[in-house]
Design a protein around this motif. Structure first.
Motif, PDB file in Angstrom:
ATOM      1  N   GLU A 170       5.929 -39.270 -56.078  1.00 17.82           N
ATOM      2  CA  GLU A 170       4.405 -40.249 -56.588  1.00 17.82           C
ATOM      3  C   GLU A 170       4.336 -41.419 -55.639  1.00 17.82           C
ATOM      4  O   GLU A 170       3.332 -42.421 -55.340  1.00 17.82           O
ATOM      5  N   ASN A 171       5.312 -41.596 -55.278  1.00 20.35           N
ATOM      6  CA  ASN A 171       5.316 -42.744 -53.645  1.00 20.35           C
ATOM      7  C   ASN A 171       4.501 -41.881 -52.746  1.00 20.35           C
ATOM      8  O   ASN A 171       3.496 -42.790 -52.485  1.00 20.35           O
ATOM      9  N   SER A 172       4.600 -41.212 -52.412  1.00 21.66           N
ATOM     10  CA  SER A 172       3.539 -40.299 -51.222  1.00 21.66           C
ATOM     11  C   SER A 172       1.704 -40.270 -52.325  1.00 21.66           C
ATOM     12  O   SER A 172       1.370 -40.643 -51.247  1.00 21.66           O
ATOM     13  N   ASP A 222       0.862 -42.304 -54.159  1.00 24.47           N
ATOM     14  CA  ASP A 222       0.748 -44.169 -53.759  1.00 24.47           C
ATOM     15  C   ASP A 222      -0.138 -44.197 -52.281  1.00 24.47           C
ATOM     16  O   ASP A 222      -0.572 -45.591 -52.601  1.00 24.47           O
ATOM     17  N   ALA A 223       0.668 -43.584 -51.991  1.00 26.95           N
ATOM     18  CA  ALA A 223       0.600 -43.635 -50.065  1.00 26.95           C
ATOM     19  C   ALA A 223      -1.098 -43.223 -49.464  1.00 26.95           C
ATOM     20  O   ALA A 223      -0.609 -43.140 -48.841  1.00 26.95           O
ATOM     21  N   GLY A 224      -1.639 -42.914 -50.773  1.00 27.97           N
ATOM     22  CA  GLY A 224      -2.591 -42.070 -50.249  1.00 27.97           C
ATOM     23  C   GLY A 224      -2.653 -40.691 -49.347  1.00 27.97           C
ATOM     24  O   GLY A 224      -3.427 -40.260 -48.405  1.00 27.97           O
ATOM     25  N   THR A 255       7.414 -34.583 -47.807  1.00 27.66           N
ATOM     26  CA  THR A 255       7.093 -35.415 -46.146  1.00 27.66           C
ATOM     27  C   THR A 255       5.662 -34.843 -46.694  1.00 27.66           C
ATOM     28  O   THR A 255       4.920 -34.032 -47.437  1.00 27.66           O
ATOM     29  N   ASP A 256       5.320 -36.266 -46.337  1.00 29.54           N
ATOM     30  CA  ASP A 256       3.231 -36.560 -46.795  1.00 29.54           C
ATOM     31  C   ASP A 256       2.790 -37.249 -45.967  1.00 29.54           C
ATOM     32  O   ASP A 256       3.231 -37.532 -44.577  1.00 29.54           O
ATOM     33  N   ASN A 257       1.485 -37.203 -45.430  1.00 25.71           N
ATOM     34  CA  ASN A 257       0.093 -37.647 -44.589  1.00 25.71           C
ATOM     35  C   ASN A 257       0.537 -38.940 -44.693  1.00 25.71           C
ATOM     36  O   ASN A 257      -1.405 -39.007 -44.287  1.00 25.71           O
ATOM     37  N   GLY A 277       1.498 -44.367 -45.356  1.00 25.67           N
ATOM     38  CA  GLY A 277       3.447 -45.026 -43.819  1.00 25.67           C
ATOM     39  C   GLY A 277       3.643 -45.681 -43.958  1.00 25.67           C
ATOM     40  O   GLY A 277       3.528 -47.023 -44.688  1.00 25.67           O
ATOM     41  N   MET A 278       4.772 -46.605 -43.804  1.00 23.95           N
ATOM     42  CA  MET A 278       5.459 -47.655 -43.239  1.00 23.95           C
ATOM     43  C   MET A 278       5.996 -48.294 -42.071  1.00 23.95           C
ATOM     44  O   MET A 278       6.530 -47.349 -40.786  1.00 23.95           O
ATOM     45  N   GLY A 279       5.367 -49.857 -41.710  1.00 25.66           N
ATOM     46  CA  GLY A 279       6.317 -49.914 -39.812  1.00 25.66           C
ATOM     47  C   GLY A 279       8.076 -50.073 -40.805  1.00 25.66           C
ATOM     48  O   GLY A 279       8.384 -50.255 -41.646  1.00 25.66           O
ATOM     49  N   ALA A 332      12.025 -53.901 -54.564  1.00 26.13           N
ATOM     50  CA  ALA A 332      10.887 -53.979 -53.187  1.00 26.13           C
ATOM     51  C   ALA A 332       9.953 -53.570 -53.692  1.00 26.13           C
ATOM     52  O   ALA A 332      10.052 -51.889 -53.366  1.00 26.13           O
ATOM     53  N   THR A 333       9.368 -54.078 -53.907  1.00 23.90           N
ATOM     54  CA  THR A 333       7.543 -53.204 -53.468  1.00 23.90           C
ATOM     55  C   THR A 333       6.002 -53.681 -53.540  1.00 23.90           C
ATOM     56  O   THR A 333       6.261 -55.053 -53.377  1.00 23.90           O
ATOM     57  N   SER A 334       6.031 -52.871 -52.745  1.00 25.79           N
ATOM     58  CA  SER A 334       4.161 -53.367 -52.561  1.00 25.79           C
ATOM     59  C   SER A 334       3.088 -53.199 -53.350  1.00 25.79           C
ATOM     60  O   SER A 334       1.931 -53.413 -53.225  1.00 25.79           O
ATOM     61  N   LYS A 335       3.516 -52.740 -54.951  1.00 26.89           N
ATOM     62  CA  LYS A 335       2.718 -52.911 -55.671  1.00 26.89           C
ATOM     63  C   LYS A 335       2.442 -53.483 -56.957  1.00 26.89           C
ATOM     64  O   LYS A 335       1.281 -53.549 -57.541  1.00 26.89           O
ATOM     65  N   LEU A 336       2.687 -54.567 -56.739  1.00 30.31           N
ATOM     66  CA  LEU A 336       2.979 -55.492 -57.946  1.00 30.31           C
ATOM     67  C   LEU A 336       3.515 -57.038 -57.119  1.00 30.31           C
ATOM     68  O   LEU A 336       3.993 -56.750 -55.905  1.00 30.31           O
ATOM     69  N   GLY A 381       4.040 -45.835 -59.150  1.00 28.41           N
ATOM     70  CA  GLY A 381       5.030 -46.618 -58.737  1.00 28.41           C
ATOM     71  C   GLY A 381       4.980 -48.850 -59.300  1.00 28.41           C
ATOM     72  O   GLY A 381       3.679 -48.482 -58.748  1.00 28.41           O
ATOM     73  N   PHE A 382       5.395 -48.854 -59.421  1.00 26.70           N
ATOM     74  CA  PHE A 382       5.350 -50.177 -59.495  1.00 26.70           C
ATOM     75  C   PHE A 382       6.792 -50.820 -60.046  1.00 26.70           C
ATOM     76  O   PHE A 382       6.844 -52.498 -59.001  1.00 26.70           O
ATOM     77  N   ARG A 383       7.942 -50.211 -60.101  1.00 27.35           N
ATOM     78  CA  ARG A 383       9.684 -51.837 -60.735  1.00 27.35           C
ATOM     79  C   ARG A 383       9.993 -51.442 -59.541  1.00 27.35           C
ATOM     80  O   ARG A 383      10.678 -51.921 -59.543  1.00 27.35           O
ATOM     81  N   GLY A 384       9.851 -50.643 -57.900  1.00 29.61           N
ATOM     82  CA  GLY A 384      10.591 -51.782 -56.354  1.00 29.61           C
ATOM     83  C   GLY A 384      12.316 -50.803 -57.453  1.00 29.61           C
ATOM     84  O   GLY A 384      12.540 -51.243 -56.541  1.00 29.61           O
ATOM     85  N   GLU A 385      11.851 -49.226 -57.659  1.00 28.30           N
ATOM     86  CA  GLU A 385      13.941 -49.116 -58.066  1.00 28.30           C
ATOM     87  C   GLU A 385      14.137 -47.962 -57.426  1.00 28.30           C
ATOM     88  O   GLU A 385      15.306 -47.139 -57.472  1.00 28.30           O
ATOM     89  N   ALA A 386      12.689 -47.002 -57.011  1.00 27.54           N
ATOM     90  CA  ALA A 386      13.199 -45.468 -57.317  1.00 27.54           C
ATOM     91  C   ALA A 386      14.284 -45.658 -55.720  1.00 27.54           C
ATOM     92  O   ALA A 386      15.272 -44.723 -55.870  1.00 27.54           O
ATOM     93  N   LEU A 387      13.353 -45.577 -54.593  1.00 26.59           N
ATOM     94  CA  LEU A 387      13.992 -45.566 -53.224  1.00 26.59           C
ATOM     95  C   LEU A 387      15.420 -46.230 -53.467  1.00 26.59           C
ATOM     96  O   LEU A 387      16.446 -45.674 -52.761  1.00 26.59           O
ATOM     97  N   PRO A 388      15.653 -46.889 -53.943  1.00 25.43           N
ATOM     98  CA  PRO A 388      17.272 -48.206 -54.105  1.00 25.43           C
ATOM     99  C   PRO A 388      17.849 -47.353 -54.857  1.00 25.43           C
ATOM    100  O   PRO A 388      19.175 -47.195 -54.598  1.00 25.43           O
ATOM    101  N   GLY A 401       2.983 -41.076 -41.461  1.00 26.84           N
ATOM    102  CA  GLY A 401       2.986 -40.451 -42.817  1.00 26.84           C
ATOM    103  C   GLY A 401       4.681 -40.559 -42.783  1.00 26.84           C
ATOM    104  O   GLY A 401       5.615 -41.412 -41.651  1.00 26.84           O
ATOM    105  N   THR A 402       4.684 -39.836 -43.733  1.00 27.84           N
ATOM    106  CA  THR A 402       6.556 -40.816 -44.523  1.00 27.84           C
ATOM    107  C   THR A 402       7.097 -39.017 -44.256  1.00 27.84           C
ATOM    108  O   THR A 402       6.684 -38.576 -45.432  1.00 27.84           O
ATOM    109  N   SER A 403       8.268 -39.153 -44.174  1.00 27.67           N
ATOM    110  CA  SER A 403       9.311 -38.308 -44.572  1.00 27.67           C
ATOM    111  C   SER A 403      10.736 -38.151 -45.578  1.00 27.67           C
ATOM    112  O   SER A 403      11.355 -39.351 -44.782  1.00 27.67           O
TER     113      SER A 403
END
Ligand code: ADP
Ligand code: MG
Length: 578
Positions: free
Chosen positions: A32-34, A36-38, A57-59, A62-64, A76-80, A93-100, A141-143
């Motif tokens: 889902e995160n991947s 959402d990251a397009g 792994t996605d393309n 990404g994140m700084g 913590a979310t960038s979506k809401l 996603g929107f709850r900022g809960e998955a990664l933590p 991208g992100t892995s």
């Protein structure tokens, strides 16, 4: 004092339980995160059914380094941003809960590089403790790498099922996402072996072939419909192709796979009386609805949604499905027509190459060529699918052997008559008046005091069905009229059963369903039994009747009325094609 506040770590582990139930939940959240990251490409690597390693792994964007540090924090979310956004969620996603949550029950490492950055960053979190990001070389991208899930929650680990089961849940998770996003390339490998590789495609049907396999995808009927702001589309199995469980009943709302009761109920409702008990269709249904009309914030795992107007959605889905099935039942599908007009040659998309030379399209398939004996020719007046069949004969006293536009067709005369009688009754019932015939000799039924009250209460319903009853001595009524469609016989049992069952049903939906079941029984009583030779005119009349009704392909109990063998089918059975 008995109350104390849980440590942050405990609190987040408890909360994590709702999001991370098993390895497949992690796979779902990371994909889902991947998305959402397009991302246009998503690769999932699994070891030991996800218990040792899950790497996604996605393309995508990404994140700084700052975002990376924040991403693993709770809420913590960038979506809401504000509350209003909660009612126009367009991301998965929107709850900022998955990664933590995942980080609190596993060892996590995220490597990411935004497209405009030359370098990548990596962050590690273990048991809720994180190291500051460090610089690494990485592609855009992100892995996200998750190791040893539930290493610190042994209780949870014990609940995991066999490796094969966990792996199948992971495959399901990937497949559902893949179905909803055909334009994204998905890859899944397990212990170094690639188990799915779905290249990006522009047509959803192609993705269905990739995910479900040819056998199932080949027979699915596409459908789509729009009502107001609602758009409903998807793929359905025709009634005869059913499954013993709901495995292939998948519902998506705004590109999100959900287990939605409203939509699935509507799907089954659409199939009503077309399937046998305990059989389910394959139905992949996509509902597109404005974000403001649906609440996605119902459950942490986001498998449920709440519609603002559930009955609108229900009706629209059921109607769309019924229309699609009606189309299919009425006559040859566009695909079958195309096959017929091309002499059944391999016109089917993605069909395997023929070994034998295909039929020449300019040489039409002559019916006489196929069966030059004394077939009963098609109705000259017949426009419909059934009327335009040649009847080759009747076999075993109960099957009509016909030649249709699609190929060889066998019709179960009993099932066909049942369906015809059922539909006629239903039409009369819907029109408000079942035609009655009065009985020469009324049939009295004996009743207990309780039953008598019930019967009196249900008299109007019975009359709607064409049954008239009149008082006949104390504690007794007699049946004086029955539906005109019924042949002579003993109706006491039908009426008694109807009264007993009607009494239990107040809810109108259930009542309606029940009435249909009753109709099916009545229809069944009224028709010719198997093992009777039919006159030519009777066979013709039956086929004409089938053309007059909706849903001619199944009997009211869901048994098929007709089984067809196209040239394609026959060639496959005779192994002339691979
Ligand atoms: P949510 O998806 O609900 O926002 P998550 O905990 O899943 O919460 O992710 C937190 C944030 O991390 C996201 O809002 C997003 O900004 C960022 N993020 C997570 N995964 C990725 C990814 N694969 N690519 C880019 N950004 C990501
Ligand atoms: Mg997320």
């Amino acid at each position: 004092m008995k109350i104390h506040i849980l440590s942050d770590e405990m609190a987040s582990r408890i909360a994590a339980g709702e999001v991370v139930e098993r390895p497949a939940s992690v796979v779902k959240e990371l994909i889902e995160n991947s998305l959402d990251a397009g991302a246009a490409e998503i690769a999932v690597s699994i070891e030991k059914s996800g218990t040792m390693l899950i790497r996604v792994t996605d393309n995508g964007e990404g994140m700084g380094p700052e975002d990376l540090t924040l991403a693993v924090e709770r809420h913590a979310t960038s979506k809401l941003r504000d509350e209003g956004d909660l009612f126009r969620v367009a991301t998965l996603g929107f709850r900022g809960e998955a990664l933590p949550s995942i980080a609190s029950v596993a060892k996590m490492e995220i490597t990411s590089r935004p497209p405009l950055s030359d370098i990548g960053y990596r962050i590690r979190v273990e048991g809720g403790k994180k190291d500051p990001p460090c610089i690494v070389g990485s592609s855009v991208g992100t892995s996200v790498e998750i190791k040893e899930i539930f290493f610190n929650t042994p209780a949870r680990r014990k609940f995991l099922k066999s490796p094969a089961t966990e792996l199948s849940h992971i495959c399901d998770a990937v497949n559902r996402m893949a179905l909803a996003h055909p334009d994204v390339h998905f890859r899944l490998s397990h212990d170094g072996r690639i188990i799915a590789d779905y290249a990006s495609v522009s047509q959803r049907m192609d993705r269905l072939h990739q995910v479900l396999g040819r056998e199932i995808a080949r027979d699915l009927i596409p459908f789509s419909s729009a009502r107001g702001l609602l758009e409903i589309s998807g793929y359905l199995s025709s009634a005869p192709a059913s499954f013993p469980n709901t495995r292939y009943l998948m519902t998506f709302v705004n590109h999100r796979f959900v287990r939605d009761k409203v939509v699935s109920h509507a799907v089954l409702h659409g199939y009503e009386t077309l399937l046998m008990k305990g059989q389910y269709p394959a139905a992949i249904v996509f509902v597109e609805i404005p974000c403001s009309e649906v609440d996605v914030n119902v459950h942490p795992a986001k498998y449920e949604v709440r519609f603002r107007r559930p009955s609108d959605v229900h009706d629209a889905v059921a109607e769309a499905i019924r229309q699609a099935l009606k189309q299919e039942a009425k006559g040859p599908s566009p695909r079958a027509l195309a096959m017929a007009s091309a002499g059944f040659a391999g016109v089917m998309e993605n069909s395997l190459p023929y070994l034998s030379p295909p039929f020449q399209p300019d040489k039409p398939l002559l019916k006489a060529e196929v069966f030059p004996m004394a077939a009963i020719p098609a109705d000259s007046t017949g426009e419909g699918f059934f009327s335009s069949m040649d009847i080759l004969g009747q076999i075993l006293g109960c099957y009509l052997v016909c030649f249709s536009a699609r190929g060889l067709a066998l019709i179960d005369q009993h099932a066909a008559h049942e369906r015809v009688a059922f539909e006629k009754l239903r039409q009369q019932l819907n029109a408000g008046a079942v035609q009655k015939q009065s009985l020469l000799i009324p049939q009295p039924i004996e009743l207990s005091a309780g039953e008598l009250m019930l019967l009196e209460q249900e008299l109007p319903t019975l009359e709607r069905f064409g049954f008239l009853l009149e008082p006949f001595g104390p504690n007794s009524y007699a049946i004086t009229s029955v539906p005109a469609l019924l042949p002579e016989g003993d109706y006491r049992q039908i009426v008694q059963q109807m009264v007993a069952e009607l009494a239990e049903l107040e809810h109108s939906e259930k009542l309606r369903q029940h009435l249909e079941e009753r109709l099916a029984t009545i229809a069944c009583h009224s028709v010719i039994r198997a093992n009777r030779l039919l006159e030519t005119t009777e066979m013709r009349a039956l086929l004409r009747d089938l053309d007059q009704i909706e849903f001619a392909t199944q009997c009211p109990h869901g048994r098929p009325v007709m089984i067809e063998f196209s040239r394609d089918d026959l060639e496959r059975m005779f192994k002339r094609v691979v």
